[in-house]
Design a protein around this motif. Structure first.
Motif, mmCIF file in Angstrom:
data_model
loop_
_atom_site.group_PDB
_atom_site.id
_atom_site.type_symbol
_atom_site.label_atom_id
_atom_site.label_comp_id
_atom_site.label_asym_id
_atom_site.label_seq_id
_atom_site.Cartn_x
_atom_site.Cartn_y
_atom_site.Cartn_z
ATOM 1 N N ASP A 71 42.839 32.467 29.944
ATOM 2 C CA ASP A 71 42.675 33.155 31.232
ATOM 3 C C ASP A 71 41.199 33.496 31.393
ATOM 4 O OD1 ASP A 71 42.518 34.932 33.337
ATOM 5 O OD2 ASP A 71 44.257 36.126 32.725
ATOM 6 N N ARG A 72 40.508 32.753 32.252
ATOM 7 C CA ARG A 72 39.054 32.913 32.386
ATOM 8 C C ARG A 72 38.654 34.324 32.817
ATOM 9 N NH1 ARG A 72 37.221 32.035 37.979
ATOM 10 N NH2 ARG A 72 39.007 31.529 39.300
ATOM 11 N N SER A 73 39.547 35.032 33.502
ATOM 12 C CA SER A 73 39.196 36.375 33.965
ATOM 13 C C SER A 73 38.946 37.316 32.785
ATOM 14 C CB SER A 73 40.299 36.941 34.867
ATOM 15 O OG SER A 73 41.475 37.239 34.145
ATOM 16 N N LYS A 74 39.527 37.010 31.616
ATOM 17 C CA LYS A 74 39.322 37.840 30.432
ATOM 18 C C LYS A 74 37.927 37.661 29.847
ATOM 19 C CE LYS A 74 44.258 37.915 29.372
ATOM 20 N NZ LYS A 74 45.344 37.518 28.448
ATOM 21 N N TRP A 75 37.210 36.623 30.337
ATOM 22 C CA TRP A 75 35.806 36.400 29.952
ATOM 23 C C TRP A 75 34.863 36.630 31.140
ATOM 24 C CZ3 TRP A 75 39.814 34.069 27.503
ATOM 25 C CH2 TRP A 75 39.777 34.022 26.113
ATOM 26 N N ASN A 76 35.375 37.346 32.145
ATOM 27 C CA ASN A 76 34.586 37.716 33.327
ATOM 28 C C ASN A 76 34.019 36.514 34.079
ATOM 29 O OD1 ASN A 76 34.836 40.598 33.192
ATOM 30 N ND2 ASN A 76 33.421 40.579 31.459
ATOM 31 N N VAL A 77 34.786 35.436 34.121
ATOM 32 C CA VAL A 77 34.443 34.298 34.982
ATOM 33 C C VAL A 77 35.184 34.535 36.296
ATOM 34 C CG1 VAL A 77 34.446 31.793 35.238
ATOM 35 C CG2 VAL A 77 34.193 32.818 32.963
ATOM 36 N N LYS A 78 34.470 35.033 37.294
ATOM 37 C CA LYS A 78 35.115 35.683 38.432
ATOM 38 C C LYS A 78 35.315 34.815 39.673
ATOM 39 C CE LYS A 78 33.271 40.242 37.174
ATOM 40 N NZ LYS A 78 32.498 41.428 37.639
ATOM 41 N N TYR A 79 34.566 33.741 39.831
ATOM 42 C CA TYR A 79 34.568 33.028 41.110
ATOM 43 C C TYR A 79 35.979 32.587 41.524
ATOM 44 C CZ TYR A 79 33.370 29.778 44.816
ATOM 45 O OH TYR A 79 33.281 29.134 46.028
ATOM 46 N N GLY A 80 36.372 32.955 42.750
ATOM 47 C CA GLY A 80 37.650 32.542 43.305
ATOM 48 C C GLY A 80 38.863 33.073 42.568
ATOM 49 N N SER A 81 38.690 34.123 41.780
ATOM 50 C CA SER A 81 39.782 34.656 40.966
ATOM 51 C C SER A 81 40.516 35.782 41.686
ATOM 52 C CB SER A 81 39.237 35.174 39.632
ATOM 53 O OG SER A 81 40.228 35.914 38.937
ATOM 54 N N LYS A 82 41.828 35.666 41.766
ATOM 55 C CA LYS A 82 42.626 36.725 42.374
ATOM 56 C C LYS A 82 42.687 37.970 41.502
ATOM 57 C CE LYS A 82 46.358 35.338 44.631
ATOM 58 N NZ LYS A 82 47.655 34.646 44.921
ATOM 59 N N SER A 83 42.220 37.863 40.259
ATOM 60 C CA SER A 83 42.151 39.040 39.394
ATOM 61 C C SER A 83 41.030 39.983 39.822
ATOM 62 C CB SER A 83 41.924 38.623 37.941
ATOM 63 O OG SER A 83 43.015 37.893 37.443
ATOM 64 N N PHE A 84 40.064 39.452 40.581
ATOM 65 C CA PHE A 84 38.914 40.250 41.008
ATOM 66 C C PHE A 84 38.829 40.415 42.523
ATOM 67 C CE2 PHE A 84 37.692 38.358 36.937
ATOM 68 C CZ PHE A 84 37.277 39.466 36.235
ATOM 69 N N PHE A 85 39.404 39.468 43.275
ATOM 70 C CA PHE A 85 39.279 39.499 44.739
ATOM 71 C C PHE A 85 40.669 39.371 45.363
ATOM 72 C CE2 PHE A 85 35.596 37.260 42.881
ATOM 73 C CZ PHE A 85 34.599 38.157 43.217
ATOM 74 N N ASP A 86 40.934 40.199 46.391
ATOM 75 C CA ASP A 86 42.257 40.191 47.009
ATOM 76 C C ASP A 86 42.259 39.650 48.435
ATOM 77 O OD1 ASP A 86 40.990 42.257 48.307
ATOM 78 O OD2 ASP A 86 42.281 43.843 47.514
ATOM 79 N N ASP A 87 41.167 39.004 48.854
ATOM 80 C CA ASP A 87 41.080 38.505 50.228
ATOM 81 C C ASP A 87 40.830 36.997 50.261
ATOM 82 O OD1 ASP A 87 38.565 38.585 49.152
ATOM 83 O OD2 ASP A 87 37.579 39.458 50.923
ATOM 84 N N LEU A 88 41.337 36.285 49.252
ATOM 85 C CA LEU A 88 41.031 34.861 49.116
ATOM 86 C C LEU A 88 41.994 33.950 49.869
ATOM 87 C CD1 LEU A 88 40.230 34.869 45.286
ATOM 88 C CD2 LEU A 88 38.579 34.718 47.160
ATOM 89 N N GLY A 89 43.159 34.471 50.249
ATOM 90 C CA GLY A 89 44.142 33.622 50.909
ATOM 91 C C GLY A 89 44.522 32.472 49.986
#
Length: 218
Positions: free
Chosen positions: A181-199
């Motif tokens: 899970d890339r979000s656990k390594w703070n790879v954020k681009y296009g991730s719903k773990s960090f952004f809630d307006d991506l559709g």
């Protein structure tokens, strides 16, 4: 008519997304970094053959997938009584290669550059990733390899199943296909773990990996 076309497109996108999720491999057990395995004084050193070692990757989004390889920069496996005791590897993040489109396709260079940018792995600042073995265990008949994986400025411990062969002074370590899970390594681009307006413009957090390391006795 426009509403019907939009509905068909939405359903098609959903089907592709669900199929992609269904076909993904199991996520590696991920937790906080642990103490690295100590190399025994009597252990035998095996040096990775980087030309025969590789990491295969696959990324997912609602409309499809991208896949490719990453090269190992250098690495060592230490064996005691024929079993892996410890080891470390550096991964050359500048070697990220996209294989699902031809190199003369303008999107090939665009995607490769994007993966290397600070949106993803920021290879200018973090040219190498690292994997340090913390242990091997037998679980339900499978050999489970654990190690600290450092990507960018974050380190987590991951555990995944591997097969190890040792023949005539050559060791081959091959993982089963697994995901992180890339979000656990703070790879954020296009991730719903960090952004809630991506559709439907999001990119899945899961990155599928398969590792092959071939090493010869030093």
């Amino acid at each position: 008519m426009k509403k019907s076309i939009a509905a068909i497109f939405t359903i098609a996108t959903l089907v592709v997304s669900l199929n992609s999720c269904k076909n993904k491999a199991k996520e590696a057990d991920t937790k906080e970094a642990e103490a690295v395995a100590t190399t025994e004084a009597t252990a035998e050193k095996y040096t990775a053959n980087v030309s025969e070692s590789t990491i295969e990757w696959k990324g997912f989004k609602p409309t499809g997938t991208h896949f490719g390889t990453i090269s190992i920069e250098n690495g060592v496996l230490n064996l005691k009584d024929g079993q892996i005791n410890s080891g470390t590897f550096l991964i050359d993040m500048n070697s990220i290669e996209v294989l699902d489109m031809p190199k003369d396709d303008k999107n090939h260079g665009k995607l490769t550059g994007h993966l290397k940018s600070d949106d993803f792995f920021h290879v200018e600042k973090h040219p190498s990733a690292a994997f340090e073995i913390t242990g091997l265990n037998e679980v339900e008949g499978k050999t489970m390899l654990s190690g600290n994986l450092t990507l960018k400025d974050t380190k987590n411990n991951v555990t995944f199943p591997v097969t190890v062969t040792n023949t005539d002074g050559a060791v081959t370590l091959t993982s089963e296909t697994f995901t992180i899970d890339r979000s656990k390594w703070n790879v954020k681009y296009g991730s719903k773990s960090f952004f809630d307006d991506l559709g439907d413009k999001f990119i899945n957090d899961d990155i599928e990996l398969k590792i092959t390391v071939k090493a010869t006795k030093s």
